[in-house]
Design a protein around this motif. Structure first.
Motif, PDB file in Angstrom:
ATOM      1  N   THR A   1      42.353  25.637  46.322  1.00 43.06           N
ATOM      2  CA  THR A   1      41.980  26.844  47.048  1.00 43.06           C
ATOM      3  C   THR A   1      40.675  26.602  47.803  1.00 43.06           C
ATOM      4  OG1 THR A   1      40.773  27.708  45.130  1.00 43.06           O
ATOM      5  CG2 THR A   1      43.094  28.341  45.349  1.00 43.06           C
ATOM      6  N   ALA A   2      40.473  27.386  48.842  1.00 46.77           N
ATOM      7  CA  ALA A   2      39.226  27.282  49.587  1.00 46.77           C
ATOM      8  C   ALA A   2      38.031  27.590  48.695  1.00 46.77           C
ATOM      9  CB  ALA A   2      39.257  28.233  50.788  1.00 46.77           C
ATOM     10  N   ASP A   3      38.223  28.485  47.723  1.00 45.28           N
ATOM     11  CA  ASP A   3      37.143  28.835  46.799  1.00 45.28           C
ATOM     12  C   ASP A   3      36.628  27.609  46.054  1.00 45.28           C
ATOM     13  OD1 ASP A   3      39.279  30.926  47.078  1.00 45.28           O
ATOM     14  OD2 ASP A   3      37.721  32.194  46.223  1.00 45.28           O
ATOM     15  N   HIS A   4      37.565  26.779  45.563  1.00 48.90           N
ATOM     16  CA  HIS A   4      37.160  25.612  44.779  1.00 48.90           C
ATOM     17  C   HIS A   4      36.362  24.637  45.624  1.00 48.90           C
ATOM     18  CE1 HIS A   4      37.170  22.683  41.597  1.00 48.90           C
ATOM     19  NE2 HIS A   4      37.720  21.785  42.385  1.00 48.90           N
ATOM     20  N   LEU A   5      36.784  24.442  46.860  1.00 46.68           N
ATOM     21  CA  LEU A   5      36.033  23.544  47.741  1.00 46.68           C
ATOM     22  C   LEU A   5      34.620  24.078  47.948  1.00 46.68           C
ATOM     23  CD1 LEU A   5      36.406  20.983  49.590  1.00 46.68           C
ATOM     24  CD2 LEU A   5      36.583  22.623  51.459  1.00 46.68           C
ATOM     25  N   LEU A   6      34.479  25.370  48.171  1.00 51.35           N
ATOM     26  CA  LEU A   6      33.163  25.963  48.379  1.00 51.35           C
ATOM     27  C   LEU A   6      32.295  25.812  47.139  1.00 51.35           C
ATOM     28  CD1 LEU A   6      34.320  29.162  50.272  1.00 51.35           C
ATOM     29  CD2 LEU A   6      32.913  27.346  51.230  1.00 51.35           C
ATOM     30  N   TYR A   7      32.853  26.003  45.966  1.00 51.17           N
ATOM     31  CA  TYR A   7      32.087  25.881  44.730  1.00 51.17           C
ATOM     32  C   TYR A   7      31.587  24.451  44.500  1.00 51.17           C
ATOM     33  CZ  TYR A   7      32.840  30.577  42.821  1.00 51.17           C
ATOM     34  OH  TYR A   7      32.797  31.929  42.598  1.00 51.17           O
ATOM     35  N   SER A   8      32.269  23.466  45.077  1.00 50.29           N
ATOM     36  CA  SER A   8      31.818  22.080  44.882  1.00 50.29           C
ATOM     37  C   SER A   8      30.488  21.819  45.582  1.00 50.29           C
ATOM     38  CB  SER A   8      32.890  21.103  45.392  1.00 50.29           C
ATOM     39  OG  SER A   8      32.968  21.128  46.806  1.00 50.29           O
ATOM     40  N   PHE A   9      30.124  22.626  46.579  1.00 46.92           N
ATOM     41  CA  PHE A   9      28.854  22.446  47.281  1.00 46.92           C
ATOM     42  C   PHE A   9      27.670  23.024  46.509  1.00 46.92           C
ATOM     43  CE2 PHE A   9      31.814  22.192  50.901  1.00 46.92           C
ATOM     44  CZ  PHE A   9      31.298  21.105  51.589  1.00 46.92           C
TER      45      PHE A   9
ATOM     46  N   ASP B   1      33.522  32.290  35.409  1.00 43.60           N
ATOM     47  CA  ASP B   1      34.677  31.476  35.047  1.00 43.60           C
ATOM     48  C   ASP B   1      35.363  31.023  36.330  1.00 43.60           C
ATOM     49  OD1 ASP B   1      36.240  33.640  35.977  1.00 43.60           O
ATOM     50  OD2 ASP B   1      36.315  34.525  33.983  1.00 43.60           O
ATOM     51  N   GLU B   2      36.584  30.516  36.196  1.00 46.22           N
ATOM     52  CA  GLU B   2      37.280  29.929  37.336  1.00 46.22           C
ATOM     53  C   GLU B   2      37.455  30.893  38.513  1.00 46.22           C
ATOM     54  OE1 GLU B   2      38.151  26.911  37.786  1.00 46.22           O
ATOM     55  OE2 GLU B   2      37.785  26.060  35.814  1.00 46.22           O
ATOM     56  N   GLU B   3      37.522  32.195  38.244  1.00 45.39           N
ATOM     57  CA  GLU B   3      37.884  33.131  39.298  1.00 45.39           C
ATOM     58  C   GLU B   3      36.854  34.234  39.533  1.00 45.39           C
ATOM     59  OE1 GLU B   3      41.720  34.402  38.040  1.00 45.39           O
ATOM     60  OE2 GLU B   3      42.716  32.622  38.822  1.00 45.39           O
ATOM     61  N   HIS B   4      35.735  34.186  38.820  1.00 45.70           N
ATOM     62  CA  HIS B   4      34.765  35.269  38.945  1.00 45.70           C
ATOM     63  C   HIS B   4      33.366  34.691  39.159  1.00 45.70           C
ATOM     64  CE1 HIS B   4      38.165  36.874  36.542  1.00 45.70           C
ATOM     65  NE2 HIS B   4      37.971  37.939  37.292  1.00 45.70           N
ATOM     66  N   GLY B   5      32.791  34.983  40.318  1.00 46.17           N
ATOM     67  CA  GLY B   5      31.473  34.478  40.637  1.00 46.17           C
ATOM     68  C   GLY B   5      30.366  35.269  39.975  1.00 46.17           C
TER      69      GLY B   5
ATOM     70  N   PRO C   1      37.396  43.968  41.125  1.00 48.07           N
ATOM     71  CA  PRO C   1      37.181  42.945  40.099  1.00 48.07           C
ATOM     72  C   PRO C   1      38.235  43.053  38.992  1.00 48.07           C
ATOM     73  CG  PRO C   1      35.135  44.062  40.640  1.00 48.07           C
ATOM     74  CD  PRO C   1      36.227  44.851  41.294  1.00 48.07           C
ATOM     75  N   THR C   2      38.629  41.914  38.467  1.00 47.20           N
ATOM     76  CA  THR C   2      39.643  41.894  37.418  1.00 47.20           C
ATOM     77  C   THR C   2      39.125  41.178  36.177  1.00 47.20           C
ATOM     78  OG1 THR C   2      40.602  39.831  38.227  1.00 47.20           O
ATOM     79  CG2 THR C   2      41.516  41.893  39.105  1.00 47.20           C
ATOM     80  N   ILE C   3      39.858  41.338  35.105  1.00 45.63           N
ATOM     81  CA  ILE C   3      39.573  40.643  33.857  1.00 45.63           C
ATOM     82  C   ILE C   3      40.904  40.185  33.275  1.00 45.63           C
ATOM     83  CG2 ILE C   3      39.646  42.776  32.458  1.00 45.63           C
ATOM     84  CD1 ILE C   3      37.418  41.525  30.748  1.00 45.63           C
ATOM     85  N   ASP C   4      40.940  39.020  32.662  1.00 44.65           N
ATOM     86  CA  ASP C   4      42.183  38.476  32.109  1.00 44.65           C
ATOM     87  C   ASP C   4      42.427  39.007  30.701  1.00 44.65           C
ATOM     88  OD1 ASP C   4      42.913  36.997  34.302  1.00 44.65           O
ATOM     89  OD2 ASP C   4      41.852  35.201  33.657  1.00 44.65           O
ATOM     90  N   VAL C   5      43.650  39.448  30.465  1.00 48.66           N
ATOM     91  CA  VAL C   5      44.059  39.940  29.144  1.00 48.66           C
ATOM     92  C   VAL C   5      45.419  39.335  28.819  1.00 48.66           C
ATOM     93  CG1 VAL C   5      42.823  42.111  29.514  1.00 48.66           C
ATOM     94  CG2 VAL C   5      45.272  41.980  30.025  1.00 48.66           C
ATOM     95  N   ILE C   6      45.848  39.525  27.577  1.00 45.97           N
ATOM     96  CA  ILE C   6      47.217  39.188  27.175  1.00 45.97           C
ATOM     97  C   ILE C   6      47.904  40.484  26.776  1.00 45.97           C
ATOM     98  CG2 ILE C   6      48.665  37.947  25.533  1.00 45.97           C
ATOM     99  CD1 ILE C   6      46.513  35.827  25.371  1.00 45.97           C
ATOM    100  N   PRO C   7      49.058  40.793  27.334  1.00 46.21           N
ATOM    101  CA  PRO C   7      49.768  42.011  26.946  1.00 46.21           C
ATOM    102  C   PRO C   7      50.099  42.016  25.454  1.00 46.21           C
ATOM    103  CG  PRO C   7      50.686  41.111  28.968  1.00 46.21           C
ATOM    104  CD  PRO C   7      49.748  40.071  28.422  1.00 46.21           C
ATOM    105  N   HIS C   8      49.940  43.159  24.830  1.00 48.76           N
ATOM    106  CA  HIS C   8      50.182  43.289  23.385  1.00 48.76           C
ATOM    107  C   HIS C   8      51.604  42.869  23.029  1.00 48.76           C
ATOM    108  CE1 HIS C   8      50.278  44.954  19.334  1.00 48.76           C
ATOM    109  NE2 HIS C   8      51.372  45.619  19.684  1.00 48.76           N
ATOM    110  N   GLU C   9      52.587  43.254  23.849  1.00 49.09           N
ATOM    111  CA  GLU C   9      53.984  42.920  23.543  1.00 49.09           C
ATOM    112  C   GLU C   9      54.184  41.411  23.464  1.00 49.09           C
ATOM    113  OE1 GLU C   9      52.963  44.998  25.844  1.00 49.09           O
ATOM    114  OE2 GLU C   9      54.219  46.789  25.955  1.00 49.09           O
TER     115      GLU C   9
ATOM    116  N   TYR D   1      44.684  21.936  42.033  1.00 49.39           N
ATOM    117  CA  TYR D   1      43.633  22.582  41.242  1.00 49.39           C
ATOM    118  C   TYR D   1      43.387  24.010  41.703  1.00 49.39           C
ATOM    119  CZ  TYR D   1      39.737  23.675  38.397  1.00 49.39           C
ATOM    120  OH  TYR D   1      38.963  24.289  37.459  1.00 49.39           O
ATOM    121  N   HIS D   2      43.440  24.922  40.725  1.00 50.87           N
ATOM    122  CA  HIS D   2      42.985  26.301  40.887  1.00 50.87           C
ATOM    123  C   HIS D   2      42.789  26.879  39.488  1.00 50.87           C
ATOM    124  CE1 HIS D   2      47.064  27.569  39.897  1.00 50.87           C
ATOM    125  NE2 HIS D   2      47.559  26.957  40.969  1.00 50.87           N
ATOM    126  N   GLY D   3      42.535  28.168  39.387  1.00 47.65           N
ATOM    127  CA  GLY D   3      42.179  28.762  38.099  1.00 47.65           C
ATOM    128  C   GLY D   3      43.250  28.669  37.030  1.00 47.65           C
ATOM    129  N   ARG D   4      44.506  28.445  37.422  1.00 47.90           N
ATOM    130  CA  ARG D   4      45.600  28.346  36.448  1.00 47.90           C
ATOM    131  C   ARG D   4      46.365  27.030  36.580  1.00 47.90           C
ATOM    132  NH1 ARG D   4      43.265  32.097  34.701  1.00 47.90           N
ATOM    133  NH2 ARG D   4      44.008  34.202  34.248  1.00 47.90           N
TER     134      ARG D   4
END
Length: 807
Positions: free
Chosen positions: A405-413, A710-714, A725-733, A350-353
């Motif tokens: 990921t360690a992040d997911h374990l922390l979020y469960s608390f 979301d899964e990757e942004h607190g 910080p990032t944001i998810d996009v889909i390349p136009h091509e 389990y992780h964001g993808r």
């Protein structure tokens, strides 16, 4: 009158059938070692706790035996305005008072009632407080009493219930309204909040552990029974679909167990005639519940931790192992590695993808005929359904071994996702391995420090592992009392030589990134001599620029660029290509050049003849060194380190100390450990948010949407330091050529968030919104040039505005 519990088109299951299936699964789950071990750690009577689990499962869907719910089911619509989980509460309260059923708290069945109230949604402060029809009466149907009484009498001999089933006044209870129950739930919340405020952290942890453990048994049984209905029900009426009690083989098909020959399977990973290292044997025989491991890369820390767990599983009564890693890349590789040892069906991810990973794996298994009697043609709908199922059970940590990921374990608390309490409940029967804990991310190490305090309070075994594990990190994490097992023989090995160069590997000249020409020629010379070489830099832009300057001289199949800013499908294809290429025997290897960022640092079982690397904090640098002559005893590898003209994304002071302290010549991990101690001598431990939020979430607390986007942004909680910080996009091509049956999720690509603001501010029109039928979900599309070879053309974006791009 027949009361219905479930409906899927023309397939129906009676309420009696669904509850009995849930009882069968719950009863089988409570036979496992996890329940006894949990009760022993918390001073509970195991037989009594098991009875409570059964009673909660018996009553969990009693709210479906009401006129509003049955009418909605008959009309084939969701009873969105009538929460059946809430409707069950007065029935439970009355049953416990009349029959004196066992309960977890002396005064009232509060935890039992709350578990049922939250078995379809996270328990949070606003749960059921804004109902659309608060004046709607419950209207229990008379047949409900017969269903519950029959189930109680049939299963009581196995559960050990002694009291007679109570005569419940359904007419009286039917006059209650949803609004009255909402107010009653609010009073419980206020009472719990006052009670928790007077508790210590350890008391809060133990209090919450009881609730989430009970909830986890209920949700696991309910979800699995629903899965059985989805897979086995025939058109028309269905009663129970499972036998009661449930045979072990049936339980194994729903919840795979650890193999009986787990240790033999682990031993099969050794080379012929090989044996465990001394430190691995010590760890296997260790009696501690939590401890530390310091061992170099390539010396079997993974196997050592598994040996420790298998012993703890027997001693502590554990059902599962949760393996945490810093990144998605390393999590993917570890899952594949462990699945080869213990079986695909026993290892979750389990992780964001991770849903994309599950879908790809299921697609391959379907095509090979491993999920049925014969190979199946690709069915996107079936792949998606099974991938969601696998991802769900991984998210809630329900597999025997879950890599996350360690992040997911922390979020469960801290209610960090809708199933957080379910996952935390599953954690109560688990051990945790923290693989490669580093000191350079002050925020993450501070949060992990508090997580380990909670694990100790809950009695959950855990192991912290690292190649260097600096002493200041142990002090900052308050782990001085943890026993330490060190691979002494491995720490003094010198598998590579370090050379330090005076000039940067790549430098910034007039807003252009220029590679060191001498290094380019050195790499090409190594390629001509058949060497496997890695070039590791600290930012994506540098990786792209360096790769561009190398690819003009090398065949495309022998040179690859890898970083975190690729579309997920492309990144995974690259990872697999690298691993496939480098797992060949050394004698059969062909020359290869990999240009990468930090994504290859941790737990990837790949090795190079030499590495060219930018300076990094010493514990990170040690991980990069772990890819040189991996597992070797003599300094046959070459690790060439370069200064940088820009320290980002790392702390400048620690980076400069790492450069000053790094010695040259043959280097051991004992050397790296001592140098890392000096680099982090001032480490005090950062400020953590975990305990504050944990207290707030002890039972109620914020909704998951308040905790993160979301899964990757607190939002309220971010476990790690985010430089960019990032944001998810889909390349136009990609969007323009996407096939109708392709999943856009596979092509989500992270880009710096500042791109979006910059485009809007300058009117550059880099982005647009598009929808895709039939879901009509909006997707953010990016027009910047993108290729599978290097990702987005980040080096061509406005000089000086690129920000810090890590991984």
């Amino acid at each position: 009158m027949v009361l219905w519990g479930k409906r899927d088109g023309e397939r129906w299951q009676t309420l009696y059938g669904h509850i009995r299936d849930s009882l069968a699964i719950a009863e089988a789950l409570t036979r496992g070692p996890g329940l006894i071990g949990f009760c022993r750690r918390h001073g509970l009577d195991a037989h009594r706790f098991r009875q409570i689990v059964g009673l909660v499962v018996l009553f969990h869907d009693a709210g479906k035996g009401t006129a509003p719910f049955q009418e909605a089911l008959e009309a084939d619509r969701a009873a969105w305005n009538f929460p059946h989980a809430l409707a069950a509460l007065p029935l439970m309260d009355m049953a416990w008072r009349k029959a004196s059923f066992p309960k977890l708290l002396e005064e009232a069945p509060i935890l039992e009632v709350l578990a049922v109230a939250a078995h379809h949604t996270e328990l949070h402060r606003d749960l059921y407080q804004n109902l659309p029809e608060p004046h709607k009466r419950l209207s229990f149907l008379p047949a409900l009493l017969g269903v519950l009484h029959r189930l109680y009498e049939e299963t009581a001999p196995i559960w050990g219930w002694a009291a007679a089933f109570p005569d419940l006044p359904l007419d009286e209870l039917s006059r209650r309204t949803l609004g009255e129950l909402s107010k009653a739930l609010l009073r419980i919340r206020e009472r719990i909040t006052q009670q928790v405020a007077g508790m210590s952290m350890e008391e809060q942890a133990r209090f919450r552990a009881r609730y989430v453990a009970l909830l986890a048994y209920l949700k696991a049984a309910d979800k699995a029974a629903s899965r059985v209905f989805a897979e086995r029900a025939r058109p028309g009426e269905n009663g129970p679909l499972l036998p009661f009690p449930l045979p072990e083989a049936e339980l194994e098909s729903l919840f795979p167990n650890w193999p009986s020959d787990a240790e033999e399977g682990l031993r099969s990973t050794l080379p012929p005639g090989g044996d465990w290292f001394d430190y691995q044997k010590k760890l296997q025989e260790a009696s501690f519940r939590w401890g530390l491991v310091r061992a170099p890369c390539g010396r079997g820390k993974t196997e050592a931790a598994l040996l420790w767990f298998l012993r703890r599983r027997e001693l502590d009564g554990l059902d599962r192992l949760i393996w945490t890693l810093p990144t998605q890349v390393t999590s993917n590789a570890m899952r594949e590695r462990l699945a080869r040892v213990f079986g695909e069906e026993r290892v979750g991810l389990y992780h964001g993808r991770s849903s994309l990973e599950h879908r790809e794996r299921i697609r391959a298994r379907l095509q090979q005929g491993l999920e049925g009697p014969a190979p199946l043609d690709p069915d996107p709908a079936l792949e998606l359904e099974w991938a969601r199922e696998a991802n769900f059970w991984s998210e809630v940590l329900a597999y025997p071994l879950v890599v996350t990921t360690a992040d997911h374990l922390l979020y469960s608390f801290v209610h960090g996702f809708p199933q957080a309490d379910f996952a935390l409940g599953m954690l109560q029967g688990a051990a945790v391995v923290f693989d490669e804990v580093h000191a350079y991310d002050d925020q993450m190490q501070a949060e992990l420090r508090e997580a380990m305090a909670l694990l100790r309070a809950m009695g959950i075994p855990h192991l912290v592992m690292s190649a260097t594990l600096p002493d200041p990190l142990i002090r900052a994490g308050r782990l001085e009392n943890y026993p330490l097992i060190e691979d002494t023989a491995g720490m003094i090995r010198r598998p590579f030589q370090v050379l330090k160069r005076e000039q940067p590997l790549i430098r910034n000249e007039n807003a252009r990134l220029i590679a060191n020409e001498e290094v380019i020629e050195e790499v090409l010379d190594g390629y001509r001599n058949g060497a496997v070489q890695f070039l590791i830099v600290n930012t994506v832009r540098k990786a792209q620029a360096l790769y561009r300057q190398l690819r003009a001289f090398l065949p495309p199949e022998d040179c690859l660029c890898l970083h975190s800013r690729f579309a997920y499908a492309h990144r995974r294809a690259k990872e697999r290509r690298v691993i496939e290429r480098l797992k060949r025997p050394k004698a059969a290897r062909e020359p290869f050049v990999l240009v990468a960022t930090q994504v290859i640092e941790v737990s990837l079982d790949i090795s190079a003849d030499r590495i060219f690397s930018e300076i990094a904090p010493l514990d990170a640098l040690a991980q990069r060194g772990g890819r040189v002559n991996r597992g070797g005893d003599l300094p046959h590898g070459l690790f060439i380190v370069f200064p940088v003209d820009d320290p980002r994304p790392y702390d400048e002071g620690r980076l400069s100390r790492s450069w000053e302290l790094l010695g040259e010549g043959p280097v051991s991990y004992a050397d790296l450990h001592q140098w890392a101690n000096r680099v982090y001598a001032d480490l005090e431990g950062g400020m953590a948010r975990l305990l504050e939020l944990f207290t707030e979430c002890t039972l109620f607390g914020p909704d998951p949407a308040e905790i993160r986007f979301d899964e990757e942004h607190g939002r309220r909680y971010q476990p790690r330091r985010i430089e960019q910080p990032t944001i998810d996009v889909i390349p136009h091509e990609i969007w323009a050529q996407l096939q109708p049956d392709a999943s856009p999720l596979e092509f989500l690509t992270p880009v710096p968030l500042w791109w979006l603001a910059h485009s809007q501010r300058k009117g550059l029109d880099w982005f647009y919104i598009a929808e895709r039928l039939p879901s009509r979900r909006p997707w953010l599309i990016c027009r910047q040039p993108y290729s599978e070879e290097i990702g987005f053309e980040e080096t061509d974006i406005e000089a000086g505005a690129s920000g810090v791009i890590i991984e």
